[in-house]
Design a protein around this motif. Structure first.
Motif, PDB file in Angstrom:
ATOM      1  N   LEU A 200       0.833  -1.210   0.000  1.00  0.00           N
ATOM      2  CA  LEU A 200       0.000   0.000   0.000  1.00  0.00           C
ATOM      3  C   LEU A 200       0.865   1.255   0.000  1.00  0.00           C
ATOM      4  N   GLU A 201       0.193   2.377  -0.194  1.00  0.00           N
ATOM      5  CA  GLU A 201       0.853   3.678  -0.169  1.00  0.00           C
ATOM      6  C   GLU A 201       0.144   4.575   0.820  1.00  0.00           C
ATOM      7  N   GLY A 202       0.936   5.341   1.592  1.00  0.00           N
ATOM      8  CA  GLY A 202       0.372   6.380   2.440  1.00  0.00           C
ATOM      9  C   GLY A 202      -0.375   5.885   3.658  1.00  0.00           C
ATOM     10  N   VAL A 203      -0.007   4.730   4.202  1.00  0.00           N
ATOM     11  CA  VAL A 203      -0.646   4.240   5.426  1.00  0.00           C
ATOM     12  C   VAL A 203       0.438   3.905   6.437  1.00  0.00           C
TER      13      VAL A 203
ATOM     14  N   TYR B   1      -1.158 -11.882   8.335  1.00  0.00           N
ATOM     15  CA  TYR B   1      -1.422 -10.692   7.527  1.00  0.00           C
ATOM     16  C   TYR B   1      -0.159  -9.820   7.494  1.00  0.00           C
ATOM     17  N   VAL B   2       0.145  -9.285   6.318  1.00  0.00           N
ATOM     18  CA  VAL B   2       1.349  -8.475   6.121  1.00  0.00           C
ATOM     19  C   VAL B   2       0.966  -7.217   5.346  1.00  0.00           C
ATOM     20  N   VAL B   3       1.445  -6.069   5.800  1.00  0.00           N
ATOM     21  CA  VAL B   3       1.267  -4.805   5.079  1.00  0.00           C
ATOM     22  C   VAL B   3       2.630  -4.155   4.927  1.00  0.00           C
ATOM     23  N   ALA B   4       2.950  -3.724   3.717  1.00  0.00           N
ATOM     24  CA  ALA B   4       4.226  -3.066   3.439  1.00  0.00           C
ATOM     25  C   ALA B   4       3.984  -1.772   2.677  1.00  0.00           C
ATOM     26  N   THR B   5       4.793  -0.771   2.976  1.00  0.00           N
ATOM     27  CA  THR B   5       4.746   0.507   2.256  1.00  0.00           C
ATOM     28  C   THR B   5       6.166   0.938   1.926  1.00  0.00           C
TER      29      THR B   5
END
Length: 580
Positions: A87-90, A109-113
């Motif tokens: 994602l972008e901007g989080v 769960y994985v989130v990368a920016t």
């Protein structure tokens, strides 16, 4: 009844105003307002809820199509559900928990920016959370901090970390097949012809090859376990090759049993980190190197034939073309014998001697001159040593080989050799049909024309032979001068790189020392656990050791980047503890 000209009463005016207001309200209800754009996080949750495993938002961390295809194939077969979003901007730490809540299913769960600095630098931030799954004691924090690759490759390797399926699968495949290409790799590389690959290894019963996605535990030395699994079903002269997907390339690790070729010789022969398009050629090269019988097969074949094409060479010569070329080579006044061999076969003659000892080993079976073409993994001509000579044609055999050469085609090279020796081209000559379109001349004119052609040809052959011999000498002198210049340039470049590596190592030492001092001043655990802070300490120790061992520019730059990221993670840690 009021007069038409009489103004309406207050009651009537109030009624009309109320009616208009109700009509406007109904219109507002009936006509929807402008649709609100779906947030990137909501879009990711929708995709992951519908069965997608990796969501890539516009502006998120970059990932190649092939790595993305690998991840989707690998994650879809995992026993432990893994879902990720780029994602972008989080804020990844907040977004990953929101994402898990929105999807509402157990899993990792994985989130990368990515944050792009004005100077062009890129910092990747990643957070994860495990919901309702048994991690089996896997150190996921350590994995996402230290494992190689970008966020998507780390998700791929997390499958093996949690499920532990990759090594057992390789061991099982080694008992059943010579070449094992993991299904996820096949799905990511649809152009990889696995059947043709397996055919290249036909008959190599003491060889095993495994092409796999990144494993969960890629600490130094992990390859030994895979090498042992591949070699386990084989004899004392067994050989193996492990190809691991890393950074959109493949790390190649050869291995051998006690009586097999030395692993370091095989490693020297193989390309360094081939990309997906270079994987098959690298494996072809390995097949030729571990055959072990190329020289013996060639010597046996050339006692009878004048052209031998080894099946592991990958030459573009069909059997019918080989027969034609063989007959033409044998029919010459001075027969020439030709061998088309895999480049790796030079290990059989002399691992340190290149193609020349291979030519010596092959040529000793006959008094006829011998030409050896060695082919690389793509079927291109790499070397072309010559043993012996011919006296006809006005120039030597080495010159004929040189001028007839087509680096992209063994077929054209052998055919060109015949042509340069003064024989008719066997495969590329287009002879017109008899009596069709051929002009007729009176016989005196024909005799005169032929005499003129003969005299001209005799003169041209002599001149051409001398020119070609001189050209060969000049090209050889140019080649030697270029090699000396290249060697000097490479020495200078190596010295410059060594100096730069040492300088960056010194800078890294200062940065790592600053990181250690910052760790000593870090906020005490309040929001996060002591265990999580220990990952920062382990990373600090790992960076010190990696910087000492870094011996090339890529490694010291990687340490510098990891040190910067470690400082940023520590700053986020401090902010979270202060904001409790």
């Amino acid at each position: 009844m009021p007069d038409p000209a009489t103004p309406a009463s207050p009651t009537l005016r109030a009624f009309r105003s109320a009616t208009l207001a109700l009509a406007l309200l109904a219109l507002c209800v009936a006509v929807p307002g402008p649709a609100r754009a779906e947030s990137p996080l909501a879009e990711a949750a929708r995709d992951l809820s519908s069965g997608e495993h990796v969501h890539v938002a516009e502006g998120g961390p970059e990932v190649s199509e092939q790595t993305l295809a690998l991840a989707r194939a690998r994650l879809s077969e995992a026993r432990t559900p893994i879902r990720g979003a780029l994602l972008e901007g989080v804020d990844p730490a907040r977004a990953v928990h929101t994402l898990a809540e929105e999807v509402g299913e157990p899993g990792l769960y994985v989130v990368a920016t990515e944050e792009r600095a004005a100077t062009g630098g890129v910092t990747t931030s990643l957070s994860w959370t495990a919901v309702g799954i048994d991690t089996g004691g896997a150190d996921l924090e350590d994995h996402f901090v230290f494992s190689r690759g970008g966020p998507v490759e780390q998700m791929v390797s997390a499958v093996d970390l949690l499920d532990g399926d990759l090594l057992p699968e390789v061991a099982s495949a080694a008992r059943e097949e010579t070449v094992h290409v993991h299904p996820a790799v096949e799905a990511a590389l649809p152009d990889l012809d696995t059947e043709a690959l397996r055919e290249r290894f036909d008959g190599l019963d003491d060889t095993r090859v495994a092409v796999v996605p990144p494993p969960g535990r890629d600490t130094p030395g992990y390859e030994e376990a895979y090498a042992d699994a591949l070699l386990a079903p084989l004899g004392d002269d067994g050989t193996a090759l492990l190809a691991v997907w890393t950074h959109d390339d493949f790390d190649l690790t050869p291995a051998s049993a006690p009586e097999g070729p030395a692993p370091e010789d095989l490693a020297w022969l193989l390309p360094l980190g081939p990309g997906p398009d270079g994987l098959a050629p690298a494996l072809h090269l390995f097949a030729g190197a571990v055959d072990g019988n190329v020289v013996a097969d060639t010597r046996a074949a050339l006692t009878e034939d004048h052209l031998f094409v080894h099946p592991r060479a990958g030459a573009d010569i069909t059997e019918s073309e080989r027969v034609e070329l063989d007959a033409a080579l044998a029919a010459r006044d001075e027969p020439v014998r030709v061998a088309v061999l895999p480049s790796g076969a030079r290990l059989e003659a002399d691992p340190d001697g290149g193609a020349e000892p291979l030519a010596d080993a092959v040529a000793s079976i006959s008094d006829d001159p011998v030409v050896v073409y060695t082919l690389d993994g793509s079927g291109g001509v790499e070397h072309y040593p010559v043993r012996g000579d011919v006296s006809g044609g006005g120039y030597d055999l080495d010159t004929a080989v040189f001028f007839g050469l087509d680096h992209a085609s063994a077929r054209n090279s052998v055919d060109g050799l015949l042509s340069e020796l003064g024989d008719a081209s066997v495969l590329s000559a287009d002879e017109p049909a008899s009596g069709e379109g051929t002009p007729t001349l009176p016989w005196p004119a024909v005799v005169g024309l032929l005499l003129s052609v003969v005299l001209t040809t005799v003169g041209l052959v002599g001149v051409l032979g001398r020119r070609r011999t001189q050209a060969v000498r000049e090209r050889e002198q140019e080649r030697l001068a270029a090699e000396r210049e290249d060697a000097e340039t490479m020495e200078e470049l190596r010295a410059e790189e060594a100096a730069r590596v040492a300088a960056i190592q010194g800078e890294n030492d200062l940065g790592i020392t600053d990181l250690g001092e910052a760790l000593a001043r870090a906020e005490a655990p309040a929001t996060d656990s002591v265990e999580e802070f220990e990952t920062h300490l382990r990373e600090y120790e790992q960076l010190k050791g990696d910087n000492e061992r870094a011996n090339d520019i890529d490694r010291v730059l990687a340490v510098r980047r990891r040190t910067e990221q470690a400082r940023e993670r520590l700053e986020r840690w401090n902010r979270r503890q202060r904001d409790r």
